[in-house]
Design an enzyme around this catalytic site. Structure first.
Site, PDB file in Angstrom:
ATOM      1  N   HIS A 134      14.277 -12.351 -25.072  1.00 17.99           N
ATOM      2  CA  HIS A 134      14.478 -12.660 -23.653  1.00 17.99           C
ATOM      3  C   HIS A 134      13.692 -11.690 -22.775  1.00 17.99           C
ATOM      4  O   HIS A 134      13.012 -12.094 -21.821  1.00 17.99           O
ATOM      5  CB  HIS A 134      15.969 -12.582 -23.328  1.00 17.99           C
ATOM      6  CG  HIS A 134      16.293 -12.622 -21.866  1.00 17.99           C
ATOM      7  ND1 HIS A 134      16.715 -13.762 -21.219  1.00 17.99           N
ATOM      8  CD2 HIS A 134      16.264 -11.640 -20.926  1.00 17.99           C
ATOM      9  CE1 HIS A 134      16.915 -13.490 -19.940  1.00 17.99           C
ATOM     10  NE2 HIS A 134      16.659 -12.209 -19.743  1.00 17.99           N
ATOM     11  N   GLU A 135      13.764 -10.397 -23.094  1.00 19.41           N
ATOM     12  CA  GLU A 135      13.052  -9.401 -22.290  1.00 19.41           C
ATOM     13  C   GLU A 135      11.534  -9.559 -22.426  1.00 19.41           C
ATOM     14  O   GLU A 135      10.795  -9.396 -21.455  1.00 19.41           O
ATOM     15  CB  GLU A 135      13.488  -7.994 -22.692  1.00 19.41           C
ATOM     16  CG  GLU A 135      14.965  -7.703 -22.467  1.00 19.41           C
ATOM     17  CD  GLU A 135      15.423  -7.993 -21.044  1.00 19.41           C
ATOM     18  OE1 GLU A 135      14.601  -7.900 -20.114  1.00 19.41           O
ATOM     19  OE2 GLU A 135      16.602  -8.330 -20.860  1.00 19.41           O
ATOM     20  N   HIS A 138      10.371 -12.195 -20.130  1.00 17.95           N
ATOM     21  CA  HIS A 138      10.142 -11.696 -18.769  1.00 17.95           C
ATOM     22  C   HIS A 138       8.750 -11.086 -18.647  1.00 17.95           C
ATOM     23  O   HIS A 138       8.056 -11.283 -17.645  1.00 17.95           O
ATOM     24  CB  HIS A 138      11.187 -10.639 -18.409  1.00 17.95           C
ATOM     25  CG  HIS A 138      12.490 -11.200 -17.908  1.00 17.95           C
ATOM     26  ND1 HIS A 138      12.560 -12.127 -16.892  1.00 17.95           N
ATOM     27  CD2 HIS A 138      13.773 -10.933 -18.279  1.00 17.95           C
ATOM     28  CE1 HIS A 138      13.836 -12.419 -16.652  1.00 17.95           C
ATOM     29  NE2 HIS A 138      14.586 -11.714 -17.488  1.00 17.95           N
ATOM     30  N   GLU A 200      15.906 -15.808 -14.764  1.00 17.31           N
ATOM     31  CA  GLU A 200      16.749 -15.571 -15.932  1.00 17.31           C
ATOM     32  C   GLU A 200      16.832 -16.818 -16.805  1.00 17.31           C
ATOM     33  O   GLU A 200      16.752 -16.742 -18.034  1.00 17.31           O
ATOM     34  CB  GLU A 200      18.152 -15.125 -15.505  1.00 17.31           C
ATOM     35  CG  GLU A 200      18.225 -13.718 -14.941  1.00 17.31           C
ATOM     36  CD  GLU A 200      17.739 -12.670 -15.910  1.00 17.31           C
ATOM     37  OE1 GLU A 200      18.135 -12.704 -17.087  1.00 17.31           O
ATOM     38  OE2 GLU A 200      16.938 -11.810 -15.498  1.00 17.31           O
TER      39      GLU A 200
END
Length: 297
Positions: A134-135, A138, A200
């Site tokens: 997930h990071e 980003h 997100e």
């Protein structure tokens, strides 16, 4: 859809900025105020990784670390970065029992990911992989840059709104100037939060693709929310403006997907990830690798 929504929200913030600039000082005043705010935020953006990591008490994990948990953590982040087609980011650890993580850096070549000790201790290896994917999403989506742009506009709006009380009376009147000073920064903050929530959802989707199993991230989000309610992150509490950077709100356990939240509700995110798992044909079984000797087995 998420990118389109982000563009529309940025356009809305720009419109707010333009309207206040005109009421305060016409085109000239608007350009001058924007120039000052942009210069301040460009400096913050260029040094954002160093500033954020220092404010959150993050310590870099060296390549030659002898800690088996941290060595495995670094290796898994490297593998996930390779799967995403990204340069290997710097890896940091934050000594706090609250499970959480974030990414920072102005571009993929200058990126860093950070996880708390609470995250590594509470989650199993697959769940940690889901969080770090997930990071990395980003980083790949350049969300740090997007949030920097919104911060620039929000800062300019706040500056112009304060000017309105002194220089905008001729156009807006005293009551109108007071209303601008109070409500314009609030509107900008709401748009900024909406952009954060939109990014997100996109990072959840891309992160699930990177790690290969949406249920790993879904299970991790549920554990992180419970842990965030039970544990305090002192670094986040001292710097609440950084809360939007974490994968889950580090300041409280608020679950509602409302105007004033920096993150979507965990329930909504988990539901979207489970639907994605169904579309991918992934078995509806959460990550459950054994933890016989810590999160890395």
């Amino acid at each position: 859809m998420g990118t389109t929504k982000t563009f529309m929200l940025l356009a809305a913030m720009t419109a707010i900025f333009m309207a206040i600039g005109y009421l305060v000082g016409g085109p000239t005043g608007m350009i001058l105020a924007f120039g000052v705010a942009a210069a301040m935020n460009v400096f913050a953006w260029w040094n954002s990784d160093k500033l954020v990591l220092r404010m959150q008490g993050a310590q870099e994990v060296p390549e030659n670390t002898t800690n088996p948990m941290l060595r495995g953590f670094r290796q898994d982040v490297a593998r996930l970065a390779d799967r995403a087609g990204l340069p290997q980011p710097k890896v940091y650890i934050i000594d706090t029992p609250q499970p959480n993580a974030f990414a920072t850096g102005r571009n993929p070549q200058n990126a860093a990911v950070a996880a708390t000790t609470g995250l590594l201790n509470m989650l199993n290896r697959e769940e940690v992989a889901g969080v770090m994917a997930h990071e990395l999403a980003h980083v790949q989506n350049r969300d740090t840059l997007t949030m920097t742009v919104t911060a620039t506009l929000a800062g300019a709006i706040g500056m112009l709104a304060n000017f309105a009380l002194f220089f905008g009376r001729e156009r807006a009147g005293l009551i109108g100037s007071l209303a601008l000073m109070i409500f314009a920064p609030m509107a900008a903050a709401l748009v900024q939060m909406a952009i954060s929530r939109s990014r997100e959802y996109e990072a959840d989707k891309r992160g699930a693709e990177i790690c290969g199993n949406p249920l790993w991230l879904a299970s991790a989000l549920e554990k992180i929310e419970r842990g965030a309610r039970a544990q305090i992150n002192p670094y986040a509490e001292r710097n609440p403006a950084m809360a939007h950077m974490y994968i889950s709100n580090p300041l409280n356990g608020r679950g509602a997907d409302n105007l004033f939240s920096t993150h979507p509700s965990t329930a909504n995110r988990v539901e979207a990830l489970r639907r994605m798992a169904g579309d991918m044909g992934v078995s509806n079984t959460p990550a459950a690798s054994p933890r016989t000797s810590g999160p890395w087995g």
